[in-house]
Design a protein around this motif. Structure first.
Motif, mmCIF file in Angstrom:
data_model
loop_
_atom_site.group_PDB
_atom_site.id
_atom_site.type_symbol
_atom_site.label_atom_id
_atom_site.label_comp_id
_atom_site.label_asym_id
_atom_site.label_seq_id
_atom_site.Cartn_x
_atom_site.Cartn_y
_atom_site.Cartn_z
ATOM 1 N N PHE A 228 6.095 23.122 -19.383
ATOM 2 C CA PHE A 228 5.136 22.925 -20.481
ATOM 3 C C PHE A 228 4.491 21.552 -20.389
ATOM 4 N N PHE A 229 5.307 20.517 -20.215
ATOM 5 C CA PHE A 229 4.781 19.155 -20.131
ATOM 6 C C PHE A 229 3.978 18.944 -18.848
ATOM 7 N N TYR A 230 4.422 19.588 -17.766
ATOM 8 C CA TYR A 230 3.671 19.487 -16.512
ATOM 9 C C TYR A 230 2.252 20.018 -16.679
ATOM 10 N N PHE A 231 2.134 21.058 -17.454
ATOM 11 C CA PHE A 231 0.836 21.710 -17.656
ATOM 12 C C PHE A 231 -0.095 20.909 -18.573
ATOM 13 N N THR A 232 0.453 19.963 -19.373
ATOM 14 C CA THR A 232 -0.395 19.141 -20.254
ATOM 15 C C THR A 232 -1.399 18.318 -19.447
ATOM 16 N N TYR A 233 -1.060 18.051 -18.190
ATOM 17 C CA TYR A 233 -1.979 17.338 -17.285
ATOM 18 C C TYR A 233 -3.337 18.035 -17.209
ATOM 19 N N SER B 45 10.791 30.384 -16.059
ATOM 20 C CA SER B 45 11.031 30.532 -14.612
ATOM 21 C C SER B 45 9.778 31.048 -13.917
ATOM 22 N N ARG B 46 9.126 32.018 -14.547
ATOM 23 C CA ARG B 46 7.880 32.555 -13.989
ATOM 24 C C ARG B 46 6.785 31.489 -13.993
ATOM 25 N N TRP B 47 6.791 30.653 -15.016
ATOM 26 C CA TRP B 47 5.799 29.580 -15.129
ATOM 27 C C TRP B 47 5.955 28.582 -13.983
ATOM 28 N N VAL B 48 7.212 28.202 -13.699
ATOM 29 C CA VAL B 48 7.473 27.262 -12.595
ATOM 30 C C VAL B 48 7.029 27.871 -11.265
ATOM 31 N N ARG B 49 7.335 29.153 -11.062
ATOM 32 C CA ARG B 49 6.911 29.820 -9.822
ATOM 33 C C ARG B 49 5.390 29.879 -9.719
ATOM 34 N N SER C 14 0.337 12.242 -28.301
ATOM 35 C CA SER C 14 -0.125 11.656 -27.040
ATOM 36 C C SER C 14 1.011 10.985 -26.279
ATOM 37 N N ILE C 15 1.833 10.236 -27.003
ATOM 38 C CA ILE C 15 2.949 9.523 -26.369
ATOM 39 C C ILE C 15 4.013 10.508 -25.877
ATOM 40 N N ILE C 16 4.336 11.513 -26.704
ATOM 41 C CA ILE C 16 5.329 12.525 -26.307
ATOM 42 C C ILE C 16 4.855 13.295 -25.079
ATOM 43 N N PHE C 17 3.587 13.743 -25.115
ATOM 44 C CA PHE C 17 3.033 14.491 -23.986
ATOM 45 C C PHE C 17 2.930 13.616 -22.740
ATOM 46 N N GLY C 18 2.568 12.345 -22.927
ATOM 47 C CA GLY C 18 2.443 11.428 -21.799
ATOM 48 C C GLY C 18 3.773 11.200 -21.101
ATOM 49 N N VAL C 19 4.802 10.901 -21.893
ATOM 50 C CA VAL C 19 6.146 10.695 -21.340
ATOM 51 C C VAL C 19 6.640 11.993 -20.697
#
Length: 223
Positions: free
Chosen positions: A63-68, A124-128, A170-175
């Protein structure tokens, strides 16, 4: 016809369309550079360290990876309403950091060795899906995700009259974005550290040169 022009003009300024276009140009520019360097330099290195073996795959960080991909662009556009100066500083700093990163990719290519993702649950599907979207697993050092994650934190910190809840998000998503690089196993620990340090260096330099340019302009106007 004049009414139509007025409506377009109002829409343009109300929704800060110029800022939208700048953010879009930055996003597609990053994407183009990333894909180009992936194809130009395929002679990769592997820089796996002991700490990388200790960090587990945590699928929830997808989820956080996708915030990029969505929050970083949305946040920049929102910042343009509250603090235009900071908006342009961030745009320039991200662009400079990405150019430096891609120069490094051309000179020293790093490939991530990913683990096998088991399970058929949503995360798991999201990571794949993330792995399939980036099949080469190149352009790791430094992590541009970490670069943008630091930009999210700075973007949310003391920005004009931005709502407090948005600052916290913003800070939570950034970290989260920074940490996700290692927990989703898209980057090595050193990639994350390098990307973080890179933006911490570049952003103050952008402010320094901005002040230097403004100072020189003031001196010229006095002559």
């Amino acid at each position: 016809m004049s009414n139509c022009k007025e409506i377009i003009k109002k829409f343009y300024f109300k929704f800060n369309v110029s800022a939208m276009l700048v953010v879009a140009a930055l996003y597609f520019g990053k994407l183009w550079l990333y894909r180009a360097t992936c194809r130009i330099n395929t002679d990769y290195h592997i820089i796996n360290m002991k700490i990388d073996e200790l960090i587990p795959l945590c699928k929830y960080f997808a989820f956080f990876y996708f915030t990029y991909y969505w929050f970083s662009t949305l946040q920049l556009w929102i910042i343009s309403f509250f603090d235009k100066k900071k908006f342009y500083r961030l745009i320039i700093a991200i662009a400079v950091a990405c150019i430096i990163s891609n120069i490094i990719f051309l000179c020293y290519q790093v490939k991530m060795i990913r683990p096998e993702v088991v399970g058929d649950d949503f995360f798991s599907r999201w990571v794949r899906w993330i792995y399939r979207r980036d099949p080469r697993a190149l352009n790791c050092f430094p992590s541009i995700h970490a670069v943008v994650g630091v930009a999210m934190i700075i973007g949310g910190w003391k920005t004009g009259k931005m709502p407090k809840w948005l600052t916290i998000v913003s800070i939570i998503f950034g970290v989260g974005c920074i940490l996700s690089t290692v927990f989703v196993k898209q980057h090595y620990f050193i990639d994350m550290v390098a990307g973080t340090i890179l933006f911490i260096i570049v952003y103050p330099l952008v402010i320094y040169f901005e002040k230097l340019i403004l100072k020189r302009k003031e001196q010229k106007n006095k002559i």
